[in-house]
Design a protein around this motif. Structure first.
Motif, PDB file in Angstrom:
ATOM      1  N   GLU A 181       0.875  -1.170   0.000  1.00  0.00           N
ATOM      2  CA  GLU A 181       0.000   0.000   0.000  1.00  0.00           C
ATOM      3  C   GLU A 181       0.910   1.217   0.000  1.00  0.00           C
ATOM      4  O   GLU A 181       1.475   1.578   1.023  1.00  0.00           O
ATOM      5  CB  GLU A 181      -0.919  -0.014   1.221  1.00  0.00           C
ATOM      6  CG  GLU A 181      -1.920  -1.140   1.230  1.00  0.00           C
ATOM      7  CD  GLU A 181      -2.965  -1.030   0.135  1.00  0.00           C
ATOM      8  OE1 GLU A 181      -3.306   0.110  -0.277  1.00  0.00           O
ATOM      9  OE2 GLU A 181      -3.440  -2.082  -0.324  1.00  0.00           O
ATOM     10  N   TRP A 182       1.093   1.817  -1.151  1.00  0.00           N
ATOM     11  CA  TRP A 182       2.021   2.934  -1.317  1.00  0.00           C
ATOM     12  C   TRP A 182       1.284   4.236  -1.025  1.00  0.00           C
ATOM     13  O   TRP A 182       0.234   4.503  -1.590  1.00  0.00           O
ATOM     14  CB  TRP A 182       2.592   2.919  -2.728  1.00  0.00           C
ATOM     15  CG  TRP A 182       3.586   3.997  -2.968  1.00  0.00           C
ATOM     16  CD1 TRP A 182       4.858   4.050  -2.501  1.00  0.00           C
ATOM     17  CD2 TRP A 182       3.394   5.178  -3.734  1.00  0.00           C
ATOM     18  NE1 TRP A 182       5.476   5.191  -2.925  1.00  0.00           N
ATOM     19  CE2 TRP A 182       4.595   5.904  -3.694  1.00  0.00           C
ATOM     20  CE3 TRP A 182       2.331   5.695  -4.459  1.00  0.00           C
ATOM     21  CZ2 TRP A 182       4.763   7.118  -4.331  1.00  0.00           C
ATOM     22  CZ3 TRP A 182       2.493   6.896  -5.108  1.00  0.00           C
ATOM     23  CH2 TRP A 182       3.705   7.598  -5.041  1.00  0.00           C
ATOM     24  N   THR A 183       1.846   5.030  -0.121  1.00  0.00           N
ATOM     25  CA  THR A 183       1.186   6.283   0.285  1.00  0.00           C
ATOM     26  C   THR A 183       1.962   7.525  -0.126  1.00  0.00           C
ATOM     27  O   THR A 183       1.717   8.603   0.392  1.00  0.00           O
ATOM     28  CB  THR A 183       0.980   6.295   1.813  1.00  0.00           C
ATOM     29  OG1 THR A 183       2.247   6.133   2.454  1.00  0.00           O
ATOM     30  CG2 THR A 183       0.044   5.181   2.252  1.00  0.00           C
ATOM     31  N   GLY A 184       2.920   7.380  -1.024  1.00  0.00           N
ATOM     32  CA  GLY A 184       3.647   8.540  -1.523  1.00  0.00           C
ATOM     33  C   GLY A 184       5.104   8.608  -1.116  1.00  0.00           C
ATOM     34  O   GLY A 184       5.819   9.507  -1.523  1.00  0.00           O
ATOM     35  N   PRO A 188      -1.946   8.015  -3.524  1.00  0.00           N
ATOM     36  CA  PRO A 188      -1.696   6.697  -2.929  1.00  0.00           C
ATOM     37  C   PRO A 188      -2.301   5.603  -3.807  1.00  0.00           C
ATOM     38  O   PRO A 188      -3.344   5.786  -4.415  1.00  0.00           O
ATOM     39  CB  PRO A 188      -2.404   6.777  -1.582  1.00  0.00           C
ATOM     40  CG  PRO A 188      -2.423   8.231  -1.260  1.00  0.00           C
ATOM     41  CD  PRO A 188      -2.587   8.920  -2.586  1.00  0.00           C
TER      42      PRO A 188
END
Length: 79
Positions: free
Chosen positions: A38-41, A62
């Motif tokens: 889960e990429w959030t930046g 995201p």
């Protein structure tokens, strides 16, 4: 995937590596063929490059990163 409790183990391993020592990392390993992030930046390092590019002016939204490893498609070299 180093937890906060394992942070000192990673720090010790990286310090020994910088000093030219060849110690085994005393960190847990995990095996798998499918990984979902889960990429959030936050910035990632992929093949010696920072992603997203440092010059990116608009932050990316995201998103979910889905990685699948095919059999014998990845070789890991260990000194």
């Amino acid at each position: 995937m180093v937890s906060e409790a394992e942070r000192n183990l990673l720090r010790d391993y990286l310090s020994s590596w910088q000093n030219g020592e060849t110690l085994r990392a005393a960190l847990p390993t995990r095996r798998g063929r499918h990984l979902i992030l889960e990429w959030t930046g936050f910035h990632l390092q992929i093949d010696d490059d920072i992603w997203p590019d440092e010059s990116a002016q608009t932050p990316m939204a995201p998103t979910r990163i889905d990685i699948t490893i095919q059999a014998q498609a990845l070789s890991v070299l260990v000194p």
